[in-house]
Design a protein around this motif. Structure first.
Motif, PDB file in Angstrom:
ATOM      1  N   ARG A  75      31.433  10.149  14.739  1.00 24.36           N
ATOM      2  CA  ARG A  75      31.079  11.071  13.658  1.00 24.36           C
ATOM      3  C   ARG A  75      32.125  11.047  12.551  1.00 24.36           C
ATOM      4  NH1 ARG A  75      29.721  14.468  17.969  1.00 24.36           N
ATOM      5  NH2 ARG A  75      31.607  15.703  17.660  1.00 24.36           N
ATOM      6  N   GLU A  76      33.394  10.972  12.936  1.00 22.52           N
ATOM      7  CA  GLU A  76      34.468  10.946  11.939  1.00 22.52           C
ATOM      8  C   GLU A  76      34.376   9.691  11.073  1.00 22.52           C
ATOM      9  OE1 GLU A  76      38.098  11.258  14.094  1.00 22.52           O
ATOM     10  OE2 GLU A  76      37.679  13.288  14.837  1.00 22.52           O
ATOM     11  N   VAL A  77      34.143   8.555  11.700  1.00 23.80           N
ATOM     12  CA  VAL A  77      34.028   7.301  10.951  1.00 23.80           C
ATOM     13  C   VAL A  77      32.775   7.324  10.079  1.00 23.80           C
ATOM     14  CG1 VAL A  77      33.806   4.789  11.128  1.00 23.80           C
ATOM     15  CG2 VAL A  77      35.294   6.025  12.718  1.00 23.80           C
ATOM     16  N   ALA A  78      31.704   7.871  10.605  1.00 21.84           N
ATOM     17  CA  ALA A  78      30.456   7.962   9.838  1.00 21.84           C
ATOM     18  C   ALA A  78      30.647   8.814   8.593  1.00 21.84           C
ATOM     19  CB  ALA A  78      29.353   8.552  10.714  1.00 21.84           C
ATOM     20  N   LEU A  79      31.391   9.893   8.719  1.00 22.91           N
ATOM     21  CA  LEU A  79      31.631  10.764   7.569  1.00 22.91           C
ATOM     22  C   LEU A  79      32.472  10.044   6.518  1.00 22.91           C
ATOM     23  CD1 LEU A  79      31.170  13.534   6.373  1.00 22.91           C
ATOM     24  CD2 LEU A  79      33.184  14.363   7.596  1.00 22.91           C
ATOM     25  N   VAL A  80      33.470   9.298   6.964  1.00 18.14           N
ATOM     26  CA  VAL A  80      34.284   8.501   6.042  1.00 18.14           C
ATOM     27  C   VAL A  80      33.407   7.479   5.318  1.00 18.14           C
ATOM     28  CG1 VAL A  80      36.084   6.720   5.931  1.00 18.14           C
ATOM     29  CG2 VAL A  80      36.450   8.784   7.295  1.00 18.14           C
ATOM     30  N   ALA A  81      32.548   6.808   6.081  1.00 14.41           N
ATOM     31  CA  ALA A  81      31.666   5.794   5.488  1.00 14.41           C
ATOM     32  C   ALA A  81      30.707   6.419   4.475  1.00 14.41           C
ATOM     33  CB  ALA A  81      30.880   5.086   6.584  1.00 14.41           C
TER      34      ALA A  81
END
Length: 211
Positions: A27-33
């Motif tokens: 989820r954290e990486v998805a939000l960054v992306a």
């Protein structure tokens, strides 16, 4: 303190600690992306950009996602999973149309707040997910998963078995109404709020005796 050796095993259906951590990282990486996609566009954003902004190496990135087109799946599924969970908790005597609308509005607001996602970010993310061929497949997979989640919930509310055709049709119509509403909202059509757009589509189903 409980040692790892004596720590109770997760109950049936409960995620392990490692699964929970993995989901949180995704989820954290998805939000960054999503932020990078909103700022620079999907095509211009590379996997290297996402990995660097997320503070991880490329090999680590690929342990969490098969490719760039899959990175938004955790964000897209957050809302649909929350909607299904909220619908399951709606009073059983509440009319289905109202339960669908109320649960979507409540779940979406809570999910966006929990993940720290503003609607100003959600709109371009959904637009990209529905318009770009590379992301469209991910979006449709999330929608299929949502429809599958709705079936047992609607079956329980109606007192019918999960393999009942009317249950499957109802789940499909409700999910499609929400999908079309959010796609049109993302494209700039209809109300300013995604929840209002969903409410409008669900009302049309009732008006035409489809739900």
């Amino acid at each position: 303190m409980i040692s790892e050796r004596n720590r109770p095993a997760p109950g049936p259906g409960r995620p392990t600690l490692s699964e929970t951590r993995r989901a949180a990282t995704r989820r954290e990486v998805a939000l960054v992306a999503a932020q990078l996609f909103a700022e620079n566009g999907y095509t211009a954003t590379t996997v290297d950009d996402i990995a660097a902004a997320a503070g991880m190496g490329l090999r680590t990135f690929y342990r969490y996602f098969p490719g760039k087109e899959d990175v938004v799946a955790p964000l897209l599924s957050t809302g649909t999973q929350a909607w299904a969970a909220e619908l399951a908790n709606c009073p059983p005597d509440l009319p289905l149309r109202e339960a669908l609308s109320r649960s979507y509005r409540t779940a979406t607001a809570a999910a966006l707040a929990r993940e720290g996602i503003a609607e100003t970010l959600l709109r371009p993310l959904l637009r990209a997910a529905t318009e770009l061929p590379a992301l469209r497949a991910t979006w449709l997979r999330v929608q299929q998963d949502c429809e599958t989640r709705l079936i047992p919930i609607i079956a329980a509310r109606s007192g019918r078995p999960t393999d009942d055709l009317d249950v499957a049709l109802t789940a499909a119509m409700a999910n499609t109404a929400v999908r079309l509403a959010t796609e049109r909202w993302a494209a700039g059509e209809g109300p300013d709020s995604a929840a209002d757009a969903v409410d409008t589509c669900l009302t049309r189903l009732v008006t035409h005796n489809l739900l």
